[in-house]
Design a protein around this motif. Structure first.
Motif, mmCIF file in Angstrom:
data_model
loop_
_atom_site.group_PDB
_atom_site.id
_atom_site.type_symbol
_atom_site.label_atom_id
_atom_site.label_comp_id
_atom_site.label_asym_id
_atom_site.label_seq_id
_atom_site.Cartn_x
_atom_site.Cartn_y
_atom_site.Cartn_z
ATOM 1 N N ASP A 71 4.166 -8.916 -12.004
ATOM 2 C CA ASP A 71 3.305 -9.821 -11.100
ATOM 3 C C ASP A 71 3.507 -10.429 -10.030
ATOM 4 O O ASP A 71 3.232 -10.381 -9.065
ATOM 5 C CB ASP A 71 2.635 -10.047 -12.459
ATOM 6 C CG ASP A 71 1.038 -11.152 -12.241
ATOM 7 O OD1 ASP A 71 0.351 -10.522 -11.546
ATOM 8 O OD2 ASP A 71 1.906 -12.199 -12.012
ATOM 9 N N HIS A 74 4.344 -7.852 -8.042
ATOM 10 C CA HIS A 74 3.268 -7.379 -6.599
ATOM 11 C C HIS A 74 2.416 -8.303 -6.252
ATOM 12 O O HIS A 74 1.985 -8.448 -4.916
ATOM 13 C CB HIS A 74 2.152 -7.242 -7.687
ATOM 14 C CG HIS A 74 1.034 -6.742 -7.616
ATOM 15 N ND1 HIS A 74 -0.697 -7.313 -7.119
ATOM 16 C CD2 HIS A 74 0.153 -5.760 -6.438
ATOM 17 C CE1 HIS A 74 -1.197 -6.640 -7.593
ATOM 18 N NE2 HIS A 74 -1.680 -6.203 -6.882
ATOM 19 N N GLN A 75 2.546 -9.862 -6.274
ATOM 20 C CA GLN A 75 1.890 -10.844 -5.713
ATOM 21 C C GLN A 75 2.489 -10.960 -4.441
ATOM 22 O O GLN A 75 2.087 -10.736 -3.165
ATOM 23 C CB GLN A 75 1.816 -11.953 -5.676
ATOM 24 C CG GLN A 75 0.517 -12.377 -7.739
ATOM 25 C CD GLN A 75 1.145 -13.423 -8.377
ATOM 26 O OE1 GLN A 75 2.175 -14.504 -7.875
ATOM 27 N NE2 GLN A 75 0.500 -13.838 -9.286
ATOM 28 N N ILE A 93 -4.106 -1.370 -5.610
ATOM 29 C CA ILE A 93 -2.728 -0.861 -5.476
ATOM 30 C C ILE A 93 -2.944 0.968 -6.405
ATOM 31 O O ILE A 93 -3.825 0.885 -6.921
ATOM 32 C CB ILE A 93 -2.124 -1.382 -6.138
ATOM 33 C CG1 ILE A 93 -0.872 -2.375 -6.689
ATOM 34 C CG2 ILE A 93 -0.958 -0.545 -6.514
ATOM 35 C CD1 ILE A 93 -0.195 -2.657 -4.780
ATOM 36 N N ILE A 96 2.340 1.853 -8.442
ATOM 37 C CA ILE A 96 4.008 1.085 -8.652
ATOM 38 C C ILE A 96 5.150 2.293 -8.634
ATOM 39 O O ILE A 96 4.860 2.303 -9.271
ATOM 40 C CB ILE A 96 3.930 0.194 -8.730
ATOM 41 C CG1 ILE A 96 2.955 -1.165 -8.497
ATOM 42 C CG2 ILE A 96 5.446 -0.705 -8.944
ATOM 43 C CD1 ILE A 96 2.502 -2.295 -9.534
ATOM 44 N N PHE A 107 4.920 -0.502 -3.558
ATOM 45 C CA PHE A 107 4.070 -0.692 -3.856
ATOM 46 C C PHE A 107 3.404 0.258 -3.175
ATOM 47 O O PHE A 107 3.785 -0.077 -1.444
ATOM 48 C CB PHE A 107 3.787 -2.035 -3.239
ATOM 49 C CG PHE A 107 4.405 -3.211 -4.852
ATOM 50 C CD1 PHE A 107 3.440 -3.128 -5.481
ATOM 51 C CD2 PHE A 107 5.444 -3.215 -4.240
ATOM 52 C CE1 PHE A 107 4.242 -3.936 -7.152
ATOM 53 C CE2 PHE A 107 6.316 -4.487 -5.863
ATOM 54 C CZ PHE A 107 5.245 -4.917 -6.840
#
Length: 190
Positions: A71, A74-75, A93, A96, A107
């Motif tokens: 997470d 991802h951010q 997305i 991944i 990503f």
């Protein structure tokens, strides 16, 4: 059936196959052109020195226990996309790609062809790359038309069905155009 009548029947069948082969080829020329060129490019994507597909970079560690949570990564990827590429691009997305052995995470975004590679342990940016291979793949399988028209995959299904059936038709008629005359000559010699 007499030999002469049999030969006439074989010649008629051969003319039908030739006609089917010719008209199918003329009708589907543009499709086969795009499929062959895109297929050739896809075959070369990993050997294109980053032109078609950005290379995969090496992160700091392959030990997953040392990695940041997915997470958080991802951010960071979304923040980098907005800051470094464009604030107007979608951050949705597509997939991944975790490369444990390389210590990095890719990503890949859904609505455009950018990919961001981050170090799995530090979150440091390894690469921002345009993934031309994804566009080429979408052209190759016809899904680029679904994306453009906003359809739910039926154009791709129709495209692949038509081109697949056409390729099968070319295989059968092409074989017969090669084998049929040989068979006729052999029968004539007997």
């Amino acid at each position: 059936m007499t030999a002469n009548k049999k030969r006439k029947q074989q010649a008629r069948t051969l003319r039908i196959f030739r006609k089917v082969h010719r008209y199918t080829g003329a009708f589907l020329f543009i499709f086969f052109f795009f499929i062959s060129v895109s297929g050739l490019l896809l075959g070369w994507k990993k050997d294109s020195k980053g032109i078609i597909l950005p290379p995969s970079y090496q992160g700091s560690t392959a030990e997953l226990k040392d990695w940041l949570p997915l997470d958080s990564l991802h951010q960071k990827a979304v923040l980098i996309l907005k800051d470094s590429v464009s604030p107007t691009l979608s951050s949705k997305i597509d997939r991944i790609d975790v490369r444990k052995e390389k210590g990095m995470v890719k990503f890949i975004f859904e609505d455009h062809y950018y990919g961001i590679q981050l170090d799995g342990a530090t979150g440091e940016l390894l690469n921002i790359g345009k993934r031309h291979s994804d566009l080429i793949e979408n052209i190759h399988d016809g899904s680029v038309l679904d994306n453009y028209f906003g359809t739910s995959g039926w154009i791709k299904l129709l495209y692949t069905s038509v081109t697949g059936i056409a390729l099968l038709t070319f295989t059968i008629t092409g074989f017969w155009l090669w084998y049929g005359p040989k068979r006729m000559r052999k029968a004539k010699q007997q």
